[in-house]
Design a protein around this motif. Structure first.
Motif, short mmCIF file in Angstrom:
data_model
loop_
_atom_site.label_atom_id
_atom_site.label_comp_id
_atom_site.label_asym_id
_atom_site.label_seq_id
_atom_site.Cartn_x
_atom_site.Cartn_y
_atom_site.Cartn_z
N HIS A 170 0.82 -1.21 0.00
CA HIS A 170 0.00 0.00 0.00
C HIS A 170 0.86 1.27 0.00
O HIS A 170 0.58 2.22 -0.74
N LYS A 200 0.62 3.85 -3.02
CA LYS A 200 0.03 5.17 -2.74
C LYS A 200 0.95 6.30 -3.23
O LYS A 200 0.48 7.39 -3.54
N GLU A 255 -3.82 -3.78 -9.55
CA GLU A 255 -3.95 -2.74 -8.52
C GLU A 255 -2.93 -1.62 -8.66
O GLU A 255 -3.25 -0.46 -8.40
N HIS A 295 -3.94 2.72 -9.05
CA HIS A 295 -3.45 3.90 -8.32
C HIS A 295 -3.06 5.04 -9.26
O HIS A 295 -2.76 6.14 -8.79
N TRP A 308 -4.23 -4.57 -2.15
CA TRP A 308 -3.38 -3.41 -2.39
C TRP A 308 -4.18 -2.33 -3.12
O TRP A 308 -3.71 -1.69 -4.05
N GLY A 309 -5.43 -2.18 -2.70
CA GLY A 309 -6.26 -1.11 -3.25
C GLY A 309 -7.45 -1.58 -4.05
O GLY A 309 -8.35 -0.79 -4.34
N SER A 314 -10.96 -1.19 -2.44
CA SER A 314 -11.30 0.20 -2.14
C SER A 314 -11.44 1.08 -3.38
O SER A 314 -12.38 1.86 -3.51
N ILE A 315 -10.49 0.92 -4.31
CA ILE A 315 -10.47 1.81 -5.48
C ILE A 315 -11.46 1.38 -6.55
O ILE A 315 -12.19 2.22 -7.11
N SER A 359 -6.83 9.48 -2.38
CA SER A 359 -6.13 8.46 -1.60
C SER A 359 -6.38 8.59 -0.10
O SER A 359 -6.59 7.61 0.60
N GLN A 363 -8.19 5.79 2.86
CA GLN A 363 -7.26 5.18 3.80
C GLN A 363 -7.92 4.14 4.71
O GLN A 363 -7.33 3.10 5.02
N PHE A 411 -8.01 1.05 2.83
CA PHE A 411 -6.68 0.44 2.74
C PHE A 411 -6.31 -0.26 4.05
O PHE A 411 -5.73 -1.35 4.05
#
Length: 714
Positions: A116, A120, A143, A147, A173-174, A177-178, A291, A295, A298
């Motif tokens: 992460h 990031k 991932e 980002h 690794w995201g 969430s993303i 980002s 968090q 993450f």
């Protein structure tokens, strides 16, 4: 030393054998006088057959590259940064060999946090960032691109996925969430949950673009040039990327709820990964692509990764993955491939559905003449007609071109004259009625017409290959070649060595199997071999429990925690009660003390019924006509007792099979069950599950696998 560097340096020490991916930075002058771009290329120094992965050492290399690019961006030396991969490969995620070595929760947490922290930094660069997905991308490879601010994809990308849930992890690794914040929760659930749990279904480049993961798609021939031109237009403001607004209301909740239904249908709560991923997706409902805003998601990914890495399900998933990816490619006990004879023509005895499926497969994969025979012209014509019709379907779907279609059709023919059909064949397989006398007669007829070096294969599912060959002058040429239905889909091929099968015939069988793209396992000539023996013992115990008086609904519910692709009762219908009865009779003859023949099943077969269920108003219900035929005892078990008894029967049978040397090791049992019976991948096959649940030791007094194999190392 930064916290990130400390984390990753410590993790790298735990994984000294990592194949480190370097992150080469080069500078390109963009078209349209848009300025200089820093292009980071991920490359492990090997060709595409050894895909690029991310271990801790690789993350350190990317971190170093980002140090350089960050400094250049701060100085104004570059106007943008991009990431791409070596030819044909972008990156395929975390190095699972490193994950297997982790023994402490803190070390597992470090891998999550380290990834992460590095990724990031891409989002935090002071210039626009691009991912150019030039080739296969999976897991962390996907991932790292998420980002970036923008993404392009090659139309030639053959495989793109977030497969973590399939293995027993979360996209950590995201991804969780993303992705929902980029393409919406419904599409994200499809990629993270549905596709992953559908045997790791892959997206093509076109799918990646249509889902909105990539902002542009270009042809492979000039992918990088077109991506650079596209990036230049974005940087100059000539092109504005617009993305769909995300519905953060009921649609988000509905997508998560749908994901839970999918997970329940697949694993019935028995494996935690899908549910942890869905919890994170639910948690980031109010976030944005900023980002800092993400968090909390993450942090939740880090916690989920660490917990799952230290759990048995992930270790079993990795074990299963290694079986399918590695052991399957090097079958244990197979003779030296140099002994295999060339196969320039194939014969198929029989022209029924199974024989016709085999003919189609041989023609497509080997691209050699294939001749079917049967007892009359009508059957032969029907078999050849089936193959030609299936080839037409492939043409209609665009899977093959017109020339290929014509060529394949030309390869498949039929004949009533076995001498003319098989005189110059190198490999002849029979797929006739499952009765020893019939098969022995077929082989006796074949021996009179085939060449001295022709391999004679049997597709028997349960009969002795040795006995089948016993009346021949040359029994050494006979080999078991047991496919699973549907032939085109299930990968397993049990290759059975009879007592007199010679190395050349066996090597030829393995060579043919490889060309057919099948997973081959060498099996001793024992009743019902591997998959059918285990399934028959399992199904037999289920049938016993029903016959003794436990309601079918309780039995079905009892085995749900296994997350099987279908319930035992539905499986019975798929296999066919008559076949199930025949196999149980065969095994009862061999092992009467363990394998029973159900009177109730016999009644179902005699009545010509297909199973216990029927359809009423679009719903599956127990068939009242079948229930009237059956008689039951008065012993009623609980759901827990049903599962326990079924698993104990299976554990006993596998223990005996390993003692008999039916296969080389427990790993081969698992490979057979995963690829031939659809045994759930997340369980790691059957033996890790029996070990994990304590059934192996309870029944056999020992585990099937050593501690640390498909489990967390001590």
């Amino acid at each position: 030393m930064s916290t990130t560097t400390e984390l990753l340096t410590r993790a790298a020490e735990l994984f000294p054998g990592e194949v480190v991916t370097t992150a080469h930075v080069r500078h390109l002058d963009l078209p349209l006088q848009a300025g200089r771009l820093a292009l980071i290329t991920l490359d492990n120094g090997f060709d595409h057959t050894k895909p690029t992965t991310f271990g801790p050492g690789s993350l350190l290399k990317l971190n170093e590259a980002l140090d350089q690019v960050e400094a250049e961006a701060a100085e104004g030396a570059v106007v943008g940064a991009a990431i791409t991969g070596k030819p044909f490969i972008f990156a395929v995620g975390a190095d699972l060999k490193g994950v297997e070595l982790l023994k402490e929760h803190a070390d597992a947490l470090a891998i999550g946090k380290g990834g992460h922290e590095v990724f990031k930094r891409i989002a935090a660069l002071p210039v626009p960032t691009f991912a150019f997905y030039n080739g296969a991308a999976m897991g962390g490879g996907v991932e790292v691109g998420l980002h970036c601010d923008y993404r392009t994809v090659s139309a030639g990308v053959p495989a793109f996925s977030l497969p973590e849930v399939f293995l027993g992890l979360v996209p950590g690794w995201g991804g969780c969430s993303i992705l929902p914040n980029l393409i919406g929760p419904a599409k994200a659930v499809k990629v993270i949950i549905e596709n992953s749990m559908a045997q790791n279904k892959q997206l093509k480049g076109k799918d990646v673009f249509e889902l909105g993961i990539a902002d542009a798609i270009f042809e492979p021939a000039d992918f990088l040039e077109q991506s650079l031109l596209w990036a230049a237009r974005v940087l100059k403001g000539d092109l504005v990327v617009e993305r769909e607004a995300i519905d953060r209301g009921k649609a988000w909740d509905d997508a998560v709820a749908w994901g839970r239904l999918v997970a329940d249908a697949k694993v019935h709560g028995a494996a935690p990964a899908a549910y942890r991923a869905l919890d994170i997706i639910a948690q980031v409902k109010t976030a944005t692509l900023d980002s800092a805003d993400l968090q909390a998601g993450f942090d939740a990914e880090d916690a989920a990764l660490a917990d799952l890495i230290m759990g048995g399900e992930l270790r079993s998933g990795i074990y299963a993955f290694n079986l399918v990816q590695r052991r399957a490619k090097r079958p244990v006990g197979a003779p030296d491939k140099s002994l295999a004879r060339p196969v320039g023509k194939v014969g198929v005895v029989g022209a029924g559905l199974m024989a016709s499926q085999l003919a189609l497969l041989f023609a497509r994969r080997l691209e050699v003449p294939v001749v079917l025979t049967d007892i009359d012209q009508e059957r032969v014509d029907k078999g050849v007609g089936y193959v030609h019709a299936e080839i037409d379907k492939l043409l209609e779907k665009g899977r093959i071109g017109k020339d290929k279609s014509n060529r394949l059709k030309g390869l498949v023919s039929g004949s009533l004259d076995k001498a003319a059909a098989f005189g110059d064949a190198d490999f002849v397989i029979e797929a006739v009625f499952e009765e020893m006398g019939v098969k022995q007669t077929v082989f006796a007829d074949l021996e009179n017409v085939v060449s001295p070096t022709c391999v004679l294969a049997t597709n028997t599912s349960s009969l002795s290959v040795t006995e089948m060959a016993s009346k021949l002058k040359h029994p050494e040429r006979v080999v078991g070649f047991h496919f699973f239905n549907p032939v085109a889909i299930l990968p397993l091929l049990e290759i059975v060595r009879g007592e007199k099968t010679d190395d050349a015939s066996l090597a030829t069988a393995f060579g043919v199997s490889k060309k057919l793209k099948k997973t081959s396992v060498l099996v001793k000539d024992a009743p019902a071999f591997v998959v059918n023996r285990i399934l028959t013992r399992f199904m037999g115990e289920i049938q016993n429990i029903i016959d003794e008086g436990t309601p079918i609904a309780t039995v079905e519910k009892g085995v749900e925690p296994l997350g099987l692709p279908m319930s035992p009762i539905v499986l019975l219908e798929l296999v066919g009660p008559a076949i199930a009865l025949h196999v149980s009779e065969t095994l009862h003859g061999a092992f009467p003390e363990r394998f029973t023949v159900s009177e109730n099943l016999g009644k179902v077969v005699k009545a010509g019924k297909r199973g216990f269920y029927t359809w009423v108003d679009g719903k599956q219900v127990l068939d009242p006509e079948v229930l009237e035929l059956l008689s039951f005892g008065d012993t009623v078990l609980t759901e827990e007792q049903v599962l326990g008894r079924a698993l104990e029967a299976v554990a006993q049978e596998i223990g005996l099979m390993l003692e008999e040397g039916v296969v080389a090791e427990a790993q081969d049992i698992d490979l057979c069950m995963i690829t031939g019976a659809g045994w759930p991948f997340h369980l790691g096959g059957i033996t890790p599950y029996l070990d994990r649940e304590g059934v192996s030791e309870r029944v056999n007094g020992k585990r099937f696998l050593a501690p640390g194999v498909a489990s967390v190392p001590a």
